[in-house]
Write an enzyme that holds these catalytic residues in place. Structure first.
Site, PDB file in Angstrom:
ATOM      1  CE  LYS A  84      -1.649   2.787   2.855  1.00 15.81           C
ATOM      2  NZ  LYS A  84      -1.750   4.113   2.088  1.00 15.81           N
ATOM      3  CD  GLU A 132      12.734   3.687   8.790  1.00 17.78           C
ATOM      4  OE1 GLU A 132      12.768   4.728   9.637  1.00 17.78           O
ATOM      5  OE2 GLU A 132      12.679   3.764   7.528  1.00 17.78           O
ATOM      6  CB  CYS A 157      13.106   8.661   8.904  1.00 18.56           C
ATOM      7  SG  CYS A 157      13.917   7.576   7.820  1.00 18.56           S
ATOM      8  CD  GLU A 203       9.886  12.304  12.058  1.00 16.60           C
ATOM      9  OE1 GLU A 203       8.668  11.768  12.154  1.00 16.60           O
ATOM     10  OE2 GLU A 203      10.795  11.946  11.786  1.00 16.60           O
TER      11      GLU A 203
END
Ligand code: NAI
Ligand code: MG
Length: 502
Positions: free
Chosen positions: A185, A260, A294, A396
């Site tokens: 997906k 992750e 990331c 973040e």
């Protein structure tokens, strides 16, 4: 919007779902628009998968796993992956352009970083397919014990928008090398290149149903995949928040999960570092891919003694970054992927100001004209006088916003660098080899870069400590994520077991 409706522009591309080797409309008939973030225009109308489509895809993957795919030898799986690598390579330019139009990343990054990494991944795991082995175990007695390393079955892969094709390759390559089938997906912001990859998977000759590609929204298609009882494993890359949701959904069926997730990496610059290298590394750390990485080096820990000189040079170089049309080879920074992400960046700039950080440069969108005036651009932004406790240093942002924190001594630095819920990566800039290796051990993160940053290779394991996730992708470690071990015992004595002697 229905699939029959005429599109906004006649250059709009159309895509269907790829299920069981067929291109099909969604059961609901719904489609969604994938937008070019540089202009705000629709790039593609894409069939929108929802729970019934996910169910169809999982069933197709199951049939393939138990049928044709189980009879394909490791060598032939490797050959198929290698063929796929070659097909991607032959269409690298076109795929890079589509990636740039769907995601906004500069073409020089798509062409010279993303596409080579995708090709490398398929090649590396093509070679790995024939090296997945069991072991013999020296058990006592007249017994023979060995292990078989077997595929898990149907793997669900849910991937983000920051490296659409790269993330697809990171999941597909090891899963297929190990003999699994996959339901992929893509992110709703960037489904186009994964669907193009579907065409190449078909062309390469993978049996039908081995790979199924079902774009749709996270809360619907993604959630349906994560909670589907027919899925043996979920591999996810994305936000820590959604990672937790996926782990919860998967817990219901005890589906295996690898995650992750996000990061807030310390990029640590000591006074003895090569100043030019460190400035370049800081730029690469926080401005590459518009800061949407990331591993972004978003917390820059700067030795107080070089603060003024470093900041002057960092600022000057940040202001020289060429922002503009991502399809232009000269462009070094494109737009944020979406209006939502742009708004998130703006929000954190306001938060940083409120918290008392000092804006060094940026902090606003650039002035662009023509079609780009509607794009989601933001200037490279640097804040200094940041304290590690501030939200701008803890949360973040996933955009081009650097938070500079100064330090005096190494112990305090290490303590602060580790003071975060994340632990994905870290950078260390120093000429002192002893200190470099000492810090590499002290920093709690899955990847440490010394005098370099954002370097990856298909052979080198990657993944997070703490809330940056679990499991290691790439290299031999990736095979562990996509296989399970079976222990087989056989009695060599030929005698009955002694326990119930008459
Ligand atoms: P996200 O984590 O919501 O999306 C990633 C993928 O998960 C997409 O395919 C999405 O459709 C899917 N998803 C979303 N909700 C789901 C659910 N409930 N169940 C199953 N799948 C679901 O990330 P989003 O919303 O695009 O970005 C938000 C923030 O996440 C970013 O600002 C950034 O901080 C972080 N992020 C981190 C990434 C990384 O590489 N670690 C990549 C993308 C985003
Ligand atoms: Mg989301």
């Amino acid at each position: 919007m229905s699939a029959q409706q005429p599109s906004a522009s006649n250059t709009t591309r159309r895509y269907q779902l790829f299920i069981g080797g067929q291109w099909v409309e969604a059961e609901s008939g719904r489609t969604f628009a994938s937008v070019n973030p540089a202009t705000g225009e629709t790039l593609a109308e894409v069939a929108e998968a929802d729970a019934p489509d996910i169910d169809k895809a999982v069933q197709a993957a199951r049939r393939a796993f138990e049928g044709k795919w189980s009879k394909v030898s490791a060598r032939d799986r490797g050959r198929l992956l290698y063929k796929l690598a070659q097909l991607v390579e032959s269409r690298a330019k076109e795929l890079a352009e589509l990636e740039t139009m769907d995601n906004g990343k500069p073409i020089r990054e798509a062409l010279y970083v993303d596409l080579p990494e995708v090709i490398e991944h398929f090649e590396y795991f093509a070679g790995m397919a024939t090296k997945i082995e069991g072991e013999t175990i020296p058990v006592p007695g007249r017994m023979f014990n060995y292990t078989l390393r077997e595929p898990l079955g149907v793997c669900g892969a849910i991937i983000p928008w920051n490296y659409p094709l790269v993330m697809a390759a990171w999941k597909l390559a090891p899963a297929l090398a190990a003999g699994n089938t996959v339901v992929l997906k893509p992110a709703e912001q960037t489904p186009v290149t994964a669907l193009e990859l579907g065409k190449l998977i078909q062309e390469a000759g993978f049996p039908e149903g081995v790979v199924n590609i079902v774009p749709g929204f996270g809360e619907r298609a993604g959630a349906a995949l994560a909670s589907h009882p027919g899925v043996d494993k979920i591999a996810f890359t994305g936000s820590t928040e959604v990672g937790k949701k996926i782990a919860r959904a998967a817990a219901e069926n005890l589906t295996k999960v690898s995650l992750e997730l996000g990061g807030k990496a310390p990029n640590i610059i000591f006074a003895d570092a090569d100043m030019e290298q460190a400035v370049n590394g800081a730029l690469m750390g926080i401005f590459f891919n518009q800061g949407q990485v990331c591993t972004a080096g978003s917390r820059i820990f700067l030795d107080e003694r070089i603060k003024d000189e470093f900041l002057a040079r960092f600022r000057e170089r940040a202001e020289q970054i060429r922002i503009g049309d991502p399809l232009d080879k000269q462009t070094q920074m494109g737009p944020q992927v979406s209006e939502e992400q742009l708004n998130k960046v703006k929000y954190y700039v306001a938060v940083a100001r409120q918290e008392g950080a000092t804006l060094v440069t940026g902090g606003e969108p650039p002035a662009l004209s023509g079609p780009l005036a509607h794009g989601y651009f933001f200037r490279p932004t640097i804040f200094t006088d940041v304290k590690n406790e501030m939200r701008v240093a803890q949360e973040e942002i996933f955009g081009p916003v650097a938070a500079v924190i100064t330090f005096k001594d190494e112990d305090e630095l290490i303590q602060q660098a580790n003071q975060t819920i994340y632990g994905l990566s870290a950078g260390i800039w120093t000429r002192d080899v002893t200190r470099a290796h000492r810090l590499a051990r002290e920093i709690r993160a899955g990847v440490i870069w010394i005098n370099t940053y954002n370097i990856f290779n298909a052979a080198s394991p990657f993944g997070g400590y703490k809330q940056s996730g679990y499991g290691r992708e790439m290299g031999k470690h990736a095979i562990e994520l996509y296989t399970q071990v079976k222990s087989v015992w056989i009695d060599l004595s030929g005698r009955p077991m002694g326990w119930y002697n008459r």
